[in-house]
Structure formats: structure tokens, C-alpha cells
Design a protein around this motif. Structure first.
Motif, PDB file in Angstrom:
ATOM      1  N   ARG A  91       0.711  -1.280   0.064  1.00  0.00           N
ATOM      2  CA  ARG A  91      -0.060  -0.088   0.051  1.00  0.00           C
ATOM      3  C   ARG A  91       0.898   1.254  -0.053  1.00  0.00           C
ATOM      4  O   ARG A  91       0.283   2.388  -0.306  1.00  0.00           O
ATOM      5  N   GLY A  92       2.076   1.132   0.446  1.00  0.00           N
ATOM      6  CA  GLY A  92       2.997   2.394   0.465  1.00  0.00           C
ATOM      7  C   GLY A  92       3.240   2.916  -0.829  1.00  0.00           C
ATOM      8  O   GLY A  92       3.696   4.024  -1.009  1.00  0.00           O
ATOM      9  N   ALA A  98      -3.371  -5.643   0.200  1.00  0.00           N
ATOM     10  CA  ALA A  98      -3.900  -4.246   0.294  1.00  0.00           C
ATOM     11  C   ALA A  98      -3.518  -3.411  -0.975  1.00  0.00           C
ATOM     12  O   ALA A  98      -4.608  -2.820  -1.624  1.00  0.00           O
ATOM     13  N   GLY A 145       7.199  -1.134   0.687  1.00  0.00           N
ATOM     14  CA  GLY A 145       6.004  -0.292   1.480  1.00  0.00           C
ATOM     15  C   GLY A 145       5.289  -1.481   1.786  1.00  0.00           C
ATOM     16  O   GLY A 145       4.030  -1.191   1.488  1.00  0.00           O
ATOM     17  N   ILE A 146       5.711  -2.221   2.291  1.00  0.00           N
ATOM     18  CA  ILE A 146       4.795  -3.374   2.836  1.00  0.00           C
ATOM     19  C   ILE A 146       4.902  -3.534   4.444  1.00  0.00           C
ATOM     20  O   ILE A 146       6.231  -3.715   4.999  1.00  0.00           O
ATOM     21  N   ILE A 158      12.142  -2.429   2.610  1.00  0.00           N
ATOM     22  CA  ILE A 158      12.231  -1.035   2.549  1.00  0.00           C
ATOM     23  C   ILE A 158      11.112  -0.365   2.976  1.00  0.00           C
ATOM     24  O   ILE A 158       9.810  -0.594   2.442  1.00  0.00           O
ATOM     25  N   ASP A 217       8.587   3.361   8.097  1.00  0.00           N
ATOM     26  CA  ASP A 217       8.345   3.164   9.500  1.00  0.00           C
ATOM     27  C   ASP A 217       9.200   2.051  10.214  1.00  0.00           C
ATOM     28  O   ASP A 217       9.286   0.937   9.924  1.00  0.00           O
ATOM     29  N   PHE A 239      10.015   6.123  -2.224  1.00  0.00           N
ATOM     30  CA  PHE A 239       9.969   6.997  -3.579  1.00  0.00           C
ATOM     31  C   PHE A 239      11.366   7.578  -3.774  1.00  0.00           C
ATOM     32  O   PHE A 239      11.674   7.900  -5.175  1.00  0.00           O
TER      33      PHE A 239
HETATM   34  C1  LIG Z   1      -8.213 -13.402   6.427  1.00  0.00           C
HETATM   35  C2  LIG Z   1      -7.266 -12.445   5.804  1.00  0.00           C
HETATM   36  C3  LIG Z   1      -6.260 -13.020   4.815  1.00  0.00           C
HETATM   37  C4  LIG Z   1      -5.445 -11.948   4.433  1.00  0.00           C
HETATM   38  N1  LIG Z   1      -4.451 -12.357   3.265  1.00  0.00           N
HETATM   39  C5  LIG Z   1      -3.577 -11.674   2.910  1.00  0.00           C
HETATM   40  C6  LIG Z   1      -2.491 -12.106   2.041  1.00  0.00           C
HETATM   41  O1  LIG Z   1      -2.920 -13.306   1.430  1.00  0.00           O
HETATM   42  N2  LIG Z   1      -1.528 -11.074   1.569  1.00  0.00           N
HETATM   43  C7  LIG Z   1      -1.603  -9.941   2.302  1.00  0.00           C
HETATM   44  O2  LIG Z   1      -0.458  -9.192   1.956  1.00  0.00           O
HETATM   45  N3  LIG Z   1      -2.436  -9.433   3.185  1.00  0.00           N
HETATM   46  C8  LIG Z   1      -3.376 -10.327   3.602  1.00  0.00           C
HETATM   47  N4  LIG Z   1      -4.194  -9.842   4.316  1.00  0.00           N
HETATM   48  C9  LIG Z   1      -4.040  -8.385   4.830  1.00  0.00           C
HETATM   49  C10 LIG Z   1      -3.014  -8.214   5.841  1.00  0.00           C
HETATM   50  O3  LIG Z   1      -3.748  -8.394   7.034  1.00  0.00           O
HETATM   51  C11 LIG Z   1      -2.717  -6.654   5.627  1.00  0.00           C
HETATM   52  O4  LIG Z   1      -4.022  -5.828   5.664  1.00  0.00           O
HETATM   53  C12 LIG Z   1      -2.179  -6.499   4.369  1.00  0.00           C
HETATM   54  O5  LIG Z   1      -1.122  -7.418   4.277  1.00  0.00           O
HETATM   55  C13 LIG Z   1      -1.340  -5.003   4.585  1.00  0.00           C
HETATM   56  O6  LIG Z   1      -0.638  -4.675   3.142  1.00  0.00           O
HETATM   57  P1  LIG Z   1       0.275  -3.459   3.051  1.00  0.00           P
HETATM   58  O7  LIG Z   1       1.380  -3.981   4.111  1.00  0.00           O
HETATM   59  O8  LIG Z   1       0.613  -3.252   1.640  1.00  0.00           O
HETATM   60  O9  LIG Z   1      -0.390  -2.072   3.757  1.00  0.00           O
HETATM   61  P2  LIG Z   1      -0.160  -1.652   5.214  1.00  0.00           P
HETATM   62  O10 LIG Z   1      -0.253  -2.440   6.187  1.00  0.00           O
HETATM   63  O11 LIG Z   1      -1.098  -0.375   4.891  1.00  0.00           O
HETATM   64  O12 LIG Z   1       1.406  -0.993   4.996  1.00  0.00           O
HETATM   65  C14 LIG Z   1       1.854  -0.072   4.220  1.00  0.00           C
HETATM   66  C15 LIG Z   1       3.419   0.110   4.657  1.00  0.00           C
HETATM   67  O13 LIG Z   1       3.895   0.975   3.625  1.00  0.00           O
HETATM   68  C16 LIG Z   1       4.828   1.919   4.443  1.00  0.00           C
HETATM   69  N5  LIG Z   1       4.959   3.142   3.697  1.00  0.00           N
HETATM   70  C17 LIG Z   1       3.846   4.048   3.436  1.00  0.00           C
HETATM   71  N6  LIG Z   1       4.578   4.962   2.819  1.00  0.00           N
HETATM   72  C18 LIG Z   1       5.871   4.798   2.423  1.00  0.00           C
HETATM   73  C19 LIG Z   1       6.724   5.410   1.817  1.00  0.00           C
HETATM   74  N7  LIG Z   1       6.693   6.487   1.022  1.00  0.00           N
HETATM   75  N8  LIG Z   1       8.217   4.680   1.815  1.00  0.00           N
HETATM   76  C20 LIG Z   1       8.193   3.466   2.451  1.00  0.00           C
HETATM   77  N9  LIG Z   1       7.247   2.892   3.243  1.00  0.00           N
HETATM   78  C21 LIG Z   1       6.147   3.247   2.921  1.00  0.00           C
HETATM   79  C22 LIG Z   1       4.060   2.012   5.868  1.00  0.00           C
HETATM   80  O14 LIG Z   1       5.142   2.555   6.773  1.00  0.00           O
HETATM   81  C23 LIG Z   1       3.355   0.871   6.054  1.00  0.00           C
HETATM   82  O15 LIG Z   1       4.103  -0.156   6.725  1.00  0.00           O
HETATM   83  C24 LIG Z   1      -5.313 -10.922   5.087  1.00  0.00           C
HETATM   84  C25 LIG Z   1      -6.097 -10.280   5.857  1.00  0.00           C
HETATM   85  C26 LIG Z   1      -7.134 -11.074   6.457  1.00  0.00           C
HETATM   86  C27 LIG Z   1      -8.024 -10.715   7.548  1.00  0.00           C
END
Ligand SMILES: Cc1cc2nc3c(=O)[nH]c(=O)nc-3n(C[C@H](O)[C@H](O)[C@H](O)COP(=O)(O)OP(=O)(O)OC[C@H]3O[C@@H](n4cnc5c(N)ncnc54)[C@H](O)[C@@H]3O)c2cc1C
Length: 332
Positions: free
Chosen positions: A225-226, A252, A281-282, A301, A304, A322
Motif C-alpha cells: 500500500r506504501g 492491500a 512499502g509493505i 524497504i 516506519d 520513492f
Molecule cells: C483473512 C485474511 C487474509 C489475508 N490475506 C492476505 C494475504 O494473502 N496477503 C497479504 O498481503 N495480506 C493479507 N491480508 C491483509 C493483511 O492483514 C494486511 O492488511 C495487508 O498485508 C497490508 O498490506 P500492506 O502491508 O501493503 O499495507 P499496510 O499495512 O497499510 O502497510 C503499508 C506500509 O507501507 C509503508 N509506507 C507507506 N509509505 C511509504 C513510503 N513512502 N516509503 C516507504 N514505506 C512506506 C508504511 O510504513 C506501512 O508499513 C489478509 C487479511 C485477512 C484478515
């Protein structure tokens, strides 16, 4: 009869006699080539000991069957060709597997823990009135299997009392059995009318990519999502191009529509275990870790420093993606 029984006894990996074990492996393929997980299932079947039969069902699946005949340690390859198997739907595959089991009376039926196996194996198990054992990562003996539970936070060892064990295997947990050194013959699978009235396969649209396949790539770069938009994923693609890497994503990122859902890594996505996994950004939610934490080297990378991904990372860079990703791509 007794002499025959003794003849079918073999020593297996566990140093004991694996008597009467005979495994049916359901091949996953596109008629022309095998899906890599099939070779991992063959390795798992070898750990059981005993005879291994492979079932190849498709439309013009001769090339896939021929490739399997070369794998070492396979007794025979059963081939079923029919329009009924277009799309490899579980509704048409299941009666074929049941007919094959009826003829040969296997002790184990195994498939990969891919979308194909996950759809097929529970159906087969239900029809045989046994419990399926899913996502096996280790085989302790012919009836005892290890599988992750709670998104990989605990490992469960299950001893299966059913006379037939119906199993899916996690592809990243077993070495691919090389397709060489063997000389198995092909035989026709039991004939029958396998077309199902329950379903009609119309078409499939496969995403075409010159990049390595996500589940078998040795390097994976994933974005989360980052990244903030689908457009920004071009940063991930550029980095991946430099490394000949596959591209993955968090859920996400998929849910936000940045990338298609076949790129999702995690508990409800694909399980990967490459030599190098770069998470950009994960955050490292447990459900994402469930799909990648067996990677040999993990690089994260994230801006946070408290992001949970750093707890599993071998190398962590606290930085704005970025800025850091284009710099890294340039340097490479
Ligand atoms: C039943 C169930 C099954 C699921 N299955 C999966 C699955 O298979 N796979 C999966 O991935 N998730 C799954 N999820 C979702 C999971 O719980 C998380 O919501 C998801 O993984 C979050 O994705 P993310 O890390 O991209 O987003 P976020 O948690 O929002 O993290 C985004 C990260 O990006 C960083 N960031 C933001 N901007 C920048 C920048 N400019 N530079 C550097 N870093 C930055 C932030 O610090 C943050 O750590 C599941 C959830 C449930 C309930």
C-alpha cells in the motif's frame, strides 16, 4: 498372495518398510508443459515410498505426459484425453480420479497446494468420505504429515487414520524432482464419460508476462500500500527488471486495485520462497508473512522503523521508497 505382498514391500526414507504404499499424483500442467509444483509433489510422493503413478488429464496432453515419463522413480503415467478436461475443472477431474482409484486402490492421492489442487482435493476427499490434509510441508511417515496452521504461526503434526490419505503439498517445501533418469511408460487412464453437467468451461484469460513466474522465481520484488497507486508500481517493475525478478504484491495493494490479484502473496494469495524477497512499502502483516517468510533472504524497504516486516527481514532499509527504490535501481 502372501508372496505378492512381500514383493510390494519396499524400504522407504524412514528406514522402515513402506508396505503397500502406492501414491497417485495428479499432474498440474497446461497440456504442453508441467506446472513446477508437480515436480515438488513428486518429491513428496517419493518420501512416502512405494509405487508412484501420475495421472495426466487434459485435451492434448501428450507433451506433459512425456515429460513426466522421464522423472526418476515413477512406475507409470496414466493419460486421459477428453474435451471434458478443458479448463481442468474439479467437477470433471474428480470422477476420473475416483475411477482411477477404484481400479488401482491407492494408499495416497496427492496434488499441489495451488489453486488447482485446492479446488480439487477437498472434492475428491469428500467423495471418498475421508479428511483431506492440506498444505503439507513435511512428511514424517506414510501417515504422519506436518502442516502450518494459524497463518504459519504454528506447525501441526497430524497422523491420518483414514485408509486413503488425500493430500495437498506446499510446493515451496519440497525440492523439484528432476525430469531425468526415468523411463516410465504411459497407459490410458480408465475410460468414462467425465463431462460434468455441473459446470461448463468457457474460457480462461491468462495474464501474459515475460517475467519469471511468481511461485518459482528465485527473486521476487513485492510492493504494498506504501506505493500509493498502480502507476507507482512502475518503480517496482523497473527494480524487478534489473534483477530478473517476479513481481508480487500485498493484499492491500491488490484490494486497492494497484495490481491484479494473481500477484498477491500471502495466506490467501501465493506462497513464495525465493532466494531473495524484497518487500517495498509493505508493513509485514502476519497474513503477508505467511506467504513469504520462508524466503532465503528478505530485504525490506519501509519508512516506519517499527514496521513488523523488519522483524523477519535480513536487511532493512528505513527510507522513503520513492527515493530509495529509484536509487537502488540506478545503482543496479
Ligand atoms: C483473512 C485474511 C487474509 C489475508 N490475506 C492476505 C494475504 O494473502 N496477503 C497479504 O498481503 N495480506 C493479507 N491480508 C491483509 C493483511 O492483514 C494486511 O492488511 C495487508 O498485508 C497490508 O498490506 P500492506 O502491508 O501493503 O499495507 P499496510 O499495512 O497499510 O502497510 C503499508 C506500509 O507501507 C509503508 N509506507 C507507506 N509509505 C511509504 C513510503 N513512502 N516509503 C516507504 N514505506 C512506506 C508504511 O510504513 C506501512 O508499513 C489478509 C487479511 C485477512 C484478515
Amino acid at each position: 498372495m502372501f508372496a505378492n505382498c512381500l514383493k510390494s514391500a519396499r524400504h522407504n526414507k524412514f528406514g522402515s518398510l513402506a508396505r503397500f504404499e502406492s501414491t497417485l499424483v495428479i499432474a498440474e500442467h497446461n497440456n504442453e508443459t508441467l506446472t513446477p509444483i508437480t515436480q515438488a509433489v513428486l518429491s513428496a510422493a517419493k518420501k512416502i515410498g512405494g509405487d508412484i503413478t501420475v495421472l495426466v488429464a487434459g485435451t492434448k496432453c501428450g507433451p506433459a505426459a512425456a515429460a513426466l515419463c522421464k522423472a526418476n522413480g515413477i512406475s507409470k503415467v496414466l493419460v486421459a484425453e477428453s474435451d471434458a478436461f478443458k479448463g481442468f475443472t474439479p467437477e470433471s477431474m474428480t470422477p476420473l480420479i475416483l475411477a482411477t482409484h477404484k481400479q488401482f486402490n491407492f494408499s495416497h492421492i496427492m496434488a499441489g497446494g495451488s489453486a488447482f489442487g485446492k479446488a480439487l482435493i477437498p472434492r475428491v476427499a469428500a467423495k471418498l468420505d475421508v479428511s483431506p490434509v492440506s498444505d503439507v510441508i513435511n512428511i514424517k511417515s506414510s501417515d504422519t504429515f506436518v502442516r502450518p496452521i494459524y497463518a504459519g504461526n504454528a506447525l501441526q503434526t497430524v497422523k491420518v487414520k483414514d485408509s486413503i490419505k488425500v493430500v495437498t503439498v506446499r510446493g515451496t517445501s519440497f525440492e523439484a524432482l528432476p525430469l531425468e533418469g526415468g523411463n516410465a511408460s504411459t497407459e490410458p487412464a480408465p475410460a468414462g464419460e467425465y463431462k460434468s453437467n455441473l459446470i461448463e468451461f468457457i474460457k480462461q484469460e491468462l495474464s501474459k508476462s515475460d517475467r519469471p513466474e511468481l511461485t518459482s522465481a528465485s527473486v521476487v520484488v513485492s510492493g504494498g500500500r506504501g506505493l500509493k497507486s498502480g502507476d507507482n508500481f512502475k518503480l517496482i517493475y523497473s527494480l524487478a527488471d534489473k534483477l530478473n525478478a517476479a513481481v508480487g504484491a500485498s493484499r492491500a495493494a491488490v484490494d486497492a486495485g494497484y495490481v491484479p490479484n494473481d500477484m498477491q502473496v500471502g495466506q490467501t494469495g501465493k506462497i513464495v520462497a525465493p532466494d531473495l524477497y524484497i518487500a517495498v512499502g509493505i508493513s509485514g502483516a502476519i497474513q503477508h508473512l505467511a506467504g513469504m517468510k520462508d524466503s532465503k533472504t528478505i530485504v525490506a524497504i519501509n519508512k516506519d522503523p517499527e514496521a513488523p516486516i523488519f522483524q523477519v527481514a535480513d536487511y532493512g532499509l528505513v527510507a522513503d521508497l520513492f527515493k530509495a527504490v529509484p536509487e537502488l535501481t540506478d545503482k543496479l
